[in-house]
Motif scaffolding. Structure first.
Motif, short mmCIF file in Angstrom:
data_model
loop_
_atom_site.label_atom_id
_atom_site.label_comp_id
_atom_site.label_asym_id
_atom_site.label_seq_id
_atom_site.Cartn_x
_atom_site.Cartn_y
_atom_site.Cartn_z
N GLY A 14 45.42 -15.57 59.84
CA GLY A 14 45.79 -16.98 59.70
C GLY A 14 45.21 -17.88 60.77
O GLY A 14 45.72 -18.98 61.00
N TYR A 15 44.18 -17.40 61.45
CA TYR A 15 43.63 -18.20 62.54
C TYR A 15 42.20 -18.65 62.27
O TYR A 15 41.37 -18.71 63.17
N LYS B 174 52.98 -25.30 58.26
CA LYS B 174 51.52 -25.17 58.08
C LYS B 174 51.20 -24.53 56.72
O LYS B 174 50.33 -25.00 55.98
N ASP C 235 54.35 -10.00 60.51
CA ASP C 235 54.58 -9.38 61.82
C ASP C 235 55.69 -8.34 61.73
O ASP C 235 55.62 -7.28 62.33
N ARG D 66 67.32 -13.83 66.46
CA ARG D 66 65.95 -14.32 66.76
C ARG D 66 65.94 -15.08 68.09
O ARG D 66 65.01 -15.00 68.87
N ARG E 250 63.05 -24.94 69.18
CA ARG E 250 62.99 -25.07 67.71
C ARG E 250 64.39 -25.04 67.12
O ARG E 250 64.70 -25.75 66.17
N1 UDP Z 1 50.36 -18.15 62.36
C1 UDP Z 1 49.12 -18.13 61.73
N2 UDP Z 1 48.27 -19.15 61.95
C2 UDP Z 1 48.56 -20.20 62.76
C3 UDP Z 1 49.83 -20.23 63.37
C4 UDP Z 1 50.71 -19.18 63.15
O1 UDP Z 1 48.82 -17.21 60.98
O2 UDP Z 1 47.73 -21.08 62.92
C5 UDP Z 1 51.29 -17.04 62.12
C6 UDP Z 1 51.83 -16.36 63.35
O3 UDP Z 1 50.89 -15.41 63.83
C7 UDP Z 1 53.10 -15.72 62.81
C8 UDP Z 1 53.55 -16.75 61.78
O4 UDP Z 1 52.42 -17.56 61.49
O5 UDP Z 1 52.81 -14.52 62.16
C9 UDP Z 1 54.68 -17.66 62.24
O6 UDP Z 1 55.79 -16.90 62.51
P1 UDP Z 1 57.20 -17.60 62.80
O7 UDP Z 1 58.19 -16.51 62.91
O8 UDP Z 1 57.10 -18.58 63.92
O9 UDP Z 1 57.35 -18.42 61.44
P2 UDP Z 1 58.63 -18.90 60.68
O10 UDP Z 1 59.03 -17.70 59.86
O11 UDP Z 1 59.66 -19.28 61.69
O12 UDP Z 1 58.09 -20.03 59.86
#
Ligand code: UDP
Length: 248
Positions: free
Chosen positions: A141-142, A171, A196, A219, A229
């Motif tokens: 995702g980067y 996003k 993850d 969490r 957050r």
């Molecule tokens: N992530 C990604 N690209 C980005 C930013 C974040 O792939 O530009 C991924 C990050 O590695 C993680 C996930 O998005 O795996 C965000 O996890 P988080 O637990 O913060 O997300 P939530 O479930 O709270 O939306």
């Protein structure tokens, strides 16, 4: 299909579908069978709170095909406003249930998100758990903004029935909104940090925390940096009470 006029609950201007897990799965199955491109959002209090300041996000949420109640904050808010949501329908549970169903149905799945290698690791774990699972592909995702078109072209060429997006909210929601039209038949579901967890990099809360509706607390304990957050949670609760007492 779910009758949105009957079953959508308004929480601070965001429409949540009154669905349990089985109904959400049935909706997704029907979308796939009828080749209807769909955007599924698993909505929590944080994203609804963000949408208070980001009207574009509110529009994205309300235009989605299905908005499931992901967090206990949403279930609580609905109850305050006089609606019953039977259960949470989380991204990680949907991911697991859909992978199980996909084997029997022959659906191909693409996993996009998380750090390099993680989506692939998660897909491999799911294949171990669900032998026969058809993995169309994986990607991290980067990628850069200018690479988005190429990423979409790659996914489109593989024509998966389901695209799981683990880019984090909002996003992933903006990404799906921008690109759903190019992915003609896919059901796209934002699953946040689920890759993850599935890959084994992060732990989901123990069952006890989940059953006591304290997954958010777990969490916070393991990732104290989420404190900022999670300040959204009491603020969200206050706005919901205001909606209840005097009409928002
Ligand atoms: N992530 C990604 N690209 C980005 C930013 C974040 O792939 O530009 C991924 C990050 O590695 C993680 C996930 O998005 O795996 C965000 O996890 P988080 O637990 O913060 O997300 P939530 O479930 O709270 O939306």
């Amino acid at each position: 299909m779910i009758d949105k006029t009957k079953s959508r609950i308004d929480i601070l201007g965001c429409q949540i579908d009154q669905v349990n897990m089985e109904e959400a799965l049935a909706f997704i199955e029907k979308s796939i069978e009828e080749s209807i491109p769909s955007h599924i959002i698993t909505v929590n209090a944080e994203i609804v709170y963000q949408a208070q300041k980001d009207k574009q996000l509110q529009e994205v949420i309300n235009a989605a095909s299905l908005n499931t109640p992901d967090g206990i904050g949403i279930v609580w808010a609905a109850r305050q406003l006089g609606f019953l949501l039977e259960e949470r329908v989380t991204g990680i549970d949907l991911l697991d249930r859909l992978c199980s169903k996909a084997v029997a149905k022959g659906w191909r799945i693409f996993f996009l998100g998380a750090a390099p290698g993680i989506a692939e690791q998660a897909a491999r774990k799911l294949l171990d758990k669900y032998p026969g699972l058809l993995i169309a592909g994986t990607g991290d995702g980067y990628f850069k903004e200018e690479e988005e078109k190429a990423v979409i072209a790659e996914i489109k060429a593989l024509s998966p029935q389901i695209l799981f997006l683990g880019l984090g909210a909002p996003k992933q929601e903006y990404f799906i909104r921008r690109n759903l039209k190019y992915l003609d038949k896919a059901v796209c579901i934002g699953v946040g940090g689920s890759f993850d967890v599935v890959a084994g990099i992060k732990k989901r809360a123990p069952k006890l925390f989940i059953n006591l509706n304290l997954e958010w607390l777990y969490r916070l304990l393991v990732e104290p940096t989420r404190f900022k957050r999670q300040l959204a949670l009491p603020r969200f609760a206050w706005l919901v009470l205001k909606q209840k007492w005097r009409g928002y």
